[in-house]
Structures are given as C-alpha cells and as structure tokens.
Write an enzyme that holds these catalytic residues in place. Structure first.
Site, PDB file in Angstrom:
ATOM      1  N   PHE A   1      -7.782   1.400  12.241  1.00 41.33           N
ATOM      2  CA  PHE A   1      -7.524   1.772  10.858  1.00 41.33           C
ATOM      3  C   PHE A   1      -8.183   0.763   9.916  1.00 41.33           C
ATOM      4  O   PHE A   1      -8.229  -0.426  10.215  1.00 41.33           O
ATOM      5  CB  PHE A   1      -6.020   1.770  10.570  1.00 41.33           C
ATOM      6  CG  PHE A   1      -5.230   2.833  11.282  1.00 41.33           C
ATOM      7  CD1 PHE A   1      -5.140   4.110  10.758  1.00 41.33           C
ATOM      8  CD2 PHE A   1      -4.549   2.548  12.465  1.00 41.33           C
ATOM      9  CE1 PHE A   1      -4.382   5.092  11.387  1.00 41.33           C
ATOM     10  CE2 PHE A   1      -3.792   3.525  13.104  1.00 41.33           C
ATOM     11  CZ  PHE A   1      -3.712   4.797  12.561  1.00 41.33           C
TER      12      PHE A   1
ATOM     13  N   ASP B   1      -6.566  -3.829   0.035  1.00 43.18           N
ATOM     14  CA  ASP B   1      -6.349  -3.765   1.483  1.00 43.18           C
ATOM     15  C   ASP B   1      -7.695  -3.812   2.211  1.00 43.18           C
ATOM     16  O   ASP B   1      -7.923  -3.101   3.184  1.00 43.18           O
ATOM     17  CB  ASP B   1      -5.548  -2.526   1.884  1.00 43.18           C
ATOM     18  CG  ASP B   1      -5.000  -2.602   3.316  1.00 43.18           C
ATOM     19  OD1 ASP B   1      -5.136  -3.669   3.951  1.00 43.18           O
ATOM     20  OD2 ASP B   1      -4.454  -1.598   3.797  1.00 43.18           O
TER      21      ASP B   1
ATOM     22  N   HIS C   1       0.797  -1.243   0.000  1.00 37.59           N
ATOM     23  CA  HIS C   1       0.000   0.000   0.000  1.00 37.59           C
ATOM     24  C   HIS C   1       0.830   1.295   0.000  1.00 37.59           C
ATOM     25  O   HIS C   1       0.812   2.075   0.950  1.00 37.59           O
ATOM     26  CB  HIS C   1      -0.991   0.015   1.158  1.00 37.59           C
ATOM     27  CG  HIS C   1      -0.503  -0.506   2.482  1.00 37.59           C
ATOM     28  ND1 HIS C   1       0.681  -0.115   3.074  1.00 37.59           N
ATOM     29  CD2 HIS C   1      -1.063  -1.386   3.347  1.00 37.59           C
ATOM     30  CE1 HIS C   1       0.818  -0.728   4.232  1.00 37.59           C
ATOM     31  NE2 HIS C   1      -0.221  -1.509   4.423  1.00 37.59           N
TER      32      HIS C   1
ATOM     33  N   ASN D   1      -4.697   2.972   7.231  1.00 35.04           N
ATOM     34  CA  ASN D   1      -3.250   3.004   7.383  1.00 35.04           C
ATOM     35  C   ASN D   1      -2.594   2.279   6.209  1.00 35.04           C
ATOM     36  O   ASN D   1      -2.835   1.082   6.039  1.00 35.04           O
ATOM     37  CB  ASN D   1      -2.834   2.352   8.708  1.00 35.04           C
ATOM     38  CG  ASN D   1      -1.378   2.618   9.055  1.00 35.04           C
ATOM     39  OD1 ASN D   1      -0.747   3.498   8.491  1.00 35.04           O
ATOM     40  ND2 ASN D   1      -0.855   1.855   9.987  1.00 35.04           N
TER      41      ASN D   1
END
Length: 428
Positions: A326, A308, A235, A281
C-alpha cells in the site's frame, strides 16, 4: 547575511486577499514585513525577487514515511527531505514503521542525527506505541519523549487490543504527549486491497469495508474521553469516521484528525484498472465518502492536510493490486493538486488551503512554525500560482515514483523553499 524577499504576494487573512510585501529574514527568523509599494533598503543584504509570486509560511506535513532506517532503497532521509522541500514543505513528521521500528531512544536519535547531517527540512520523529509495532507491549514512552519523539503511533497497523490502547493513552496523557492512530480492525481487512464496492466486485478483489476504520475511531474516541489524552486520527477516509469525530469534538473530547490529498480528489470510481499505483491504505473510497471528508475539512471536523508520503520501489508496485504494498508518494504534488482542484475551481479560498497546510498543523501539534510574521521562524515557500505543468514522476526528487497523478496537468507549483533562513531548494 540578512535576506530580503522582495515583491512577494502574501495572503492577508483578515482582508482575504493577496497583498504585495517585502520580507526581511535575518538570523533564521522573519524580522520585518513591509508594504510592497515602497522599495526597502537592501544594502548589504542578499535579495530574492519573488516577482509577484506567493510567499507563504512553509508547509507542515505531520504524516510521512522516510523509510529510514531499513528501507533506504525506497527512500532515505536525504531523498525524502529533498522531495519535501520541492513540495514546499519545511517541517515533516516521520512514521516509525521502519526497520528496526522506531521504538527505542537509540533509533529516535539515529533519525535526528541523520536528519541533521543529510536532511534539508525539519524532521520530527514519531515513536511506536508498542514494541516492534506488534501490539503486545508498550514502549518506554518517557525515554522516547526524552530522546525527542513528538508523539506515539503504530502507523501502518492498528492497535487491536482496546486495553493496550487505553493504557497507551493514559501513559501518553501523563507525559502530555499525543497518540496518533492508524485506525483499522484487522479482522475485517485481511487479504483485502481496495475498498469494498463496485471496483472490488468487478475485479474479484476482497474489499476493505468502511467500518474497519470507523470501529477503531469510535473505540478510541471513547478511550480518549476516559483518559483525557490528545488523540489524533490518521488519514480519515470514511463518512462514518467523520460522523464519529464530529460527535467527539461536539462532546469536548480532545480529538483531532487529518486527511490526505488523494482522499479529497479521488474515489474508487476513478481507479482505471489493476495498477497498484492506485493502491493505498486507507483505500480510495466512494464518492459519498470523498464528499464527506471534504465537508469535514471545510467545517473543521478534520483539522489538517497531510500527504502520507509512502514511497515504494517500481519492482514492488509492479506486483499488482493484490500483492503490491500500500502507499503512494505525495510531497511534490500535494499543493498543486489541491490548488488546482479546489482553489482554482472556487470551492476554497487560497487562505483556507494555506491554513490547513501551515497554521493548523502547527496549532494541533504545538509547533512554533506555520506562520509568516515578524519573530516567526524563517521557514518559507514561494509558489508560482500561474505555473502549469504535467506531473512527471521521473523528475521527482523522491526515490518513489508511485503516484496515480502521473500525466495530470496541475497549476500552482512551489519554486523555492527556505528553512531556518537558508534556501534549501530553488527552481526559480
């Protein structure tokens, strides 16, 4: 029984256009792709009429959280894979920050067995780099590989000790396995919830600086150069990380990288307030960072798109920006979001988006899927590129409703998903 998918539109990379095709599937593989101008002999076969909709290789998501074992109230393998299928994904790779952490062959086997019983798409488990993801002791890489782990990551936390990471890389290289890194220097992020910048200052929040990610990216690229491992950056969200990855590739280091849809379409300037559905995050960064990761995806510095997918309960997200966990869900909005924002606006071709979600993940991780061709696995998705509707989290198959995209009107929705020649979800 063989299946004919008739009247589908298939993207031709060489001609850069959609072409009408009929696709025959038998025994879990694509056996024929025929010109769409002539009706095929469908006698004795099941027929699915695509009606001019896009037929693509199934999407591959190499960074997801199924929360199973241990956090089944957020998501489990059944609900998570159903959500993936609705998004057009046919292969997903699940992260090990479960409870227990996926750090033993037994837990890897648990995931594989449960996915076989209850999952509807292919599930590839990652295993942890360190025991319990504590950064203190390496897991048994050889045993985890033998059990079926496809790579090693302490996703959710960064490996803080450089010697530990170097040892992990050397061991993974000896087993021809990748290291997948969540890049975050803990000394810079404790107690922070959003990116460092105007939003954080306005709301009196501690900010997460760009360098917290980039420091680990730079460190790990040097360690990957020293060890020869395949090093994959999770990410990517910052301009600084992009610069380092680009340099690493120019130097011939085995570094690959991924980016999430939310980091491609949102910046910290878009956050409407202290709604924790906008907390993830890495955090949403500045518009400059957004443009940097878009350009990096376009020029190949970043190789693939991942979601994600990170479901949480409504109660957890209701704790507010500072205290909530998160993460956002991503399976069911990924393709329409990117199709609407980049293909419909003319910045990307349809083929570019499809490649970053199919062929490129397969290339990076050595998977047999990711292509629509005779002899390839019959992992397919059908997408209605004209279909337009609003994002309604209440309709998600995922247990998670935590998305910043609620109410957005998007175009290009998957309507059927096939895995190994079997239809696992249909909205046709």
């Amino acid at each position: 029984m063989a299946i004919w998918i008739i009247n589908g539109n298939v993207w031709n990379d060489e001609a850069e256009r959609l072409e009408r095709k009929h696709i025959r599937v038998d025994g879990g593989i694509v056996t024929n792709i025929e010109d769409g101008e002539t009706a095929p002999d469908t006698a004795g076969c099941e027929v699915i009429d695509a009606g001019g909709k896009l037929v693509s290789a199934g999407f591959i998501d190499m960074h997801v959280h199924l929360r199973d074992p241990g956090f089944e109230y957020k998501e489990d393998i059944a609900s998570g894979t159903q959500s993936a299928a609705r998004g057009g994904f046919t292969t997903i790779a699940c992260m090990p920050n479960t409870r227990p952490v996926t750090d033993t062959p037994e837990t890897v086997q648990y995931i594989k067995d449960k996915a076989k019983r209850e999952g509807v798409v292919r599930v590839l488990p990652y295993a942890a780099i360190t025991k319990n993801e504590l950064g203190r002791e390496l897991t048994d890489f050889a045993a985890l590989k033998e059990a079926g782990a496809i790579g090693f990551t302490d996703d959710g936390v960064g490996v803080q000790n450089a010697q530990m990471m170097k040892d992990a890389m050397a061991l993974a290289r000896s087993l021809d396995m990748p290291i997948i890194a969540h890049c975050e220097d803990d000394s810079l992020v404790k107690g922070a919830a959003v990116t460092e910048g105007a939003f954080a200052r306005k709301h009196g929040l501690k900010g997460i600086p760009n360098e917290s990610e980039a420091i680990h990216v730079g460190r790990d690229i040097l360690l990957a150069e020293a060890t020869g491992v395949h090093y994959h950056v999770c990410h990517v969200s910052t301009e600084q990380s992009v610069r380092l990855i680009r340099l690493g590739k120019q130097l011939g280091i085995r570094v690959t990288a991924e980016v999430c849809p939310h980091h491609l379409v949102l910046s910290d300037e878009d956050i409407p307030g202290l709604d924790a559905n906008w907390k993830m995050n890495p955090p949403l960064r500045t518009p400059r960072d957004v443009e940097a990761v878009i350009e990096a995806l376009e020029d190949g510095t970043i190789d693939i798109i991942v979601t994600d997918h990170a479901p949480h309960s409504a109660e957890e997200k209701a704790k507010g920006m500072e205290l909530a966990p998160f993460g956002i869900v991503g399976f069911e909005t990924a393709f329409p979001l990117l199709y609407t924002k980049f293909v419909r606006t003319g910045r990307w071709s349809l083929g570019f988006l499809l490649q970053r979600m199919t062929a490129d993940p397969a290339r990076v991780f050595g998977l047999p899927s990711g292509k629509l061709a005779p002899g390839a696995p019959a992992d397919l998705t059908i997408i209605d590129l004209e279909k337009e509707r609003q994002v309604d989290p209440d309709t998600f198959a995922s247990k998670g409703r935590n998305t910043p995209f609620a109410g957005w009107t998007l175009q290009g929705w998957p309507v059927l998903t096939m895995v190994d020649g079997a239809v696992v979800w249909s909205g046709i």
